[in-house]
Write an enzyme that holds these catalytic residues in place. Structure first.
Site, PDB file in Angstrom:
ATOM      1  N   PRO A   2       0.315  -1.506   0.206  1.00  0.00           N
ATOM      2  CA  PRO A   2       0.027   0.129  -0.120  1.00  0.00           C
ATOM      3  C   PRO A   2       0.919   1.068   0.035  1.00  0.00           C
ATOM      4  O   PRO A   2       1.619   0.997   1.132  1.00  0.00           O
ATOM      5  CB  PRO A   2      -0.611  -0.424   1.288  1.00  0.00           C
ATOM      6  N   GLU A   3       0.497   2.634  -0.610  1.00  0.00           N
ATOM      7  CA  GLU A   3       1.298   3.214  -1.189  1.00  0.00           C
ATOM      8  C   GLU A   3       0.745   4.552  -0.280  1.00  0.00           C
ATOM      9  O   GLU A   3      -0.656   4.576   0.682  1.00  0.00           O
ATOM     10  CB  GLU A   3       1.715   3.472  -2.021  1.00  0.00           C
ATOM     11  N   HIS A  93      -6.509 -14.190   9.467  1.00  0.00           N
ATOM     12  CA  HIS A  93      -5.104 -13.765   9.839  1.00  0.00           C
ATOM     13  C   HIS A  93      -5.226 -12.447  10.749  1.00  0.00           C
ATOM     14  O   HIS A  93      -4.589 -11.370  10.734  1.00  0.00           O
ATOM     15  CB  HIS A  93      -4.326 -13.523   8.375  1.00  0.00           C
ATOM     16  N   ARG A 112       0.600 -11.917   5.712  1.00  0.00           N
ATOM     17  CA  ARG A 112       2.043 -12.029   5.750  1.00  0.00           C
ATOM     18  C   ARG A 112       3.033 -11.905   7.422  1.00  0.00           C
ATOM     19  O   ARG A 112       4.375 -11.676   7.783  1.00  0.00           O
ATOM     20  CB  ARG A 112       2.642 -11.712   4.433  1.00  0.00           C
TER      21      ARG A 112
END
Length: 276
Positions: A2-3, A93, A112
């Site tokens: 994500p930016e 998650h 992750r």
């Protein structure tokens, strides 16, 4: 990853749901993120305190409590924050759950686990820019980010302009997607050396970066990898991509062919006819 527009979208999405809300409890999956989670300190400083603001600095979300404590969150590659009712089962998650005084939960999920959470106490907050953000440049929408600043900084640097703009110490939040798109709008090739760009061109670059980022924020960001907004919907700025990911496709402006090259180890896209 994500930016800035994606992080800003999540920031704006969760803000109205957690502002002025008291943290009642904090649950943890027991698994660390990129760094060990400071769960003991989070519970000590956040439970019983009320959220006073939700802001963004660079690609970090900052949740400030009314006792002056700030929780700094980085989403990593697959991190996401969302608001859920307690009846909704946590995702597989989901690693952190913040129970609010209205019964809703702020949940952090991360497949992750490359994200991070850092707790900054009220005593440490005044030094935040000199410590935690010491390597971070100005925000792209700030007054400090201007043509003269970039021109002066670029005089002694003979690196590609795209690499320059993606350097965190130069400006925060201009990642690969938005650097490609901004340089297309500015009509400058991504491999042009920074030292050859006159100040008037830096004025255009600043304007286009701000325009592209603002448009992306309005679109809710770009759907990349596992990214979803705070309301669990996807952004759609990617439908507006002029060059990114469009190798060998016709330029939407001149019908030339979009070219791909690798600059600084990152995929770079440009139109040879529109960008000089």
């Amino acid at each position: 990853m994500p930016e800035l527009p994606e992080v800003e979208t999540i920031c704006r999405g969760i803000r109205p749901h957690i502002n002025n809300r008291e943290i009642i409890a904090i649950s943890h999956s027991g698994k660390d993120l990129r760094q060990p989670l400071p769960i003991t300190e989070m519970r000590l400083h956040m439970i019983g305190a009320r959220v006073s603001s939700v802001t963004r600095r660079a690609k970090f979300l900052m949740v400030e409590m009314d006792n002056g404590t700030i929780l700094i969150i980085h989403l990593g590659m697959t991190g996401n924050l969302g608001i859920f009712s307690p009846e909704t089962p946590p995702a597989k998650h989901c690693h952190v759950q913040f129970l609010l005084d209205n019964g809703m939960e702020l949940r952090y999920t991360d497949v992750r686990r490359f994200g991070s959470m850092n707790l900054v106490t009220a005593r440490e907050v005044p030094m935040l820019e000199e410590t935690f953000f010491r390597t971070s440049g100005p925000e792209p929408f700030s007054d400090a980010f201007n043509a003269k600043y970039l021109y002066d900084l670029s005089r002694s640097r003979s690196i590609p302009v795209k690499t320059f703009l993606m350097t965190n110490q130069v400006v925060v939040g201009v990642g690969n997607i938005y650097a490609n798109e901004s340089l297309f709008e500015a009509g400058i090739r991504p491999n042009r050396r920074t030292s050859t760009i006159p100040q008037k061109k830096w004025t255009v670059i600043v304007e286009k970066i701000q325009t592209v980022l603002q448009h992306a924020i309005e679109c809710g960001g770009s759907t990349i990898s596992d990214y979803v907004n705070a309301d669990q919907s996807s952004g759609y700025f990617q439908i507006n991509f002029q060059v990114y990911g469009r190798e060998n496709q016709p330029c939407r402006r001149c019908e030339g062919t979009i070219t791909k090259s690798v600059i600084g180890g990152r995929a770079s896209y440009y139109c040879p006819d529109c960008q000089h």
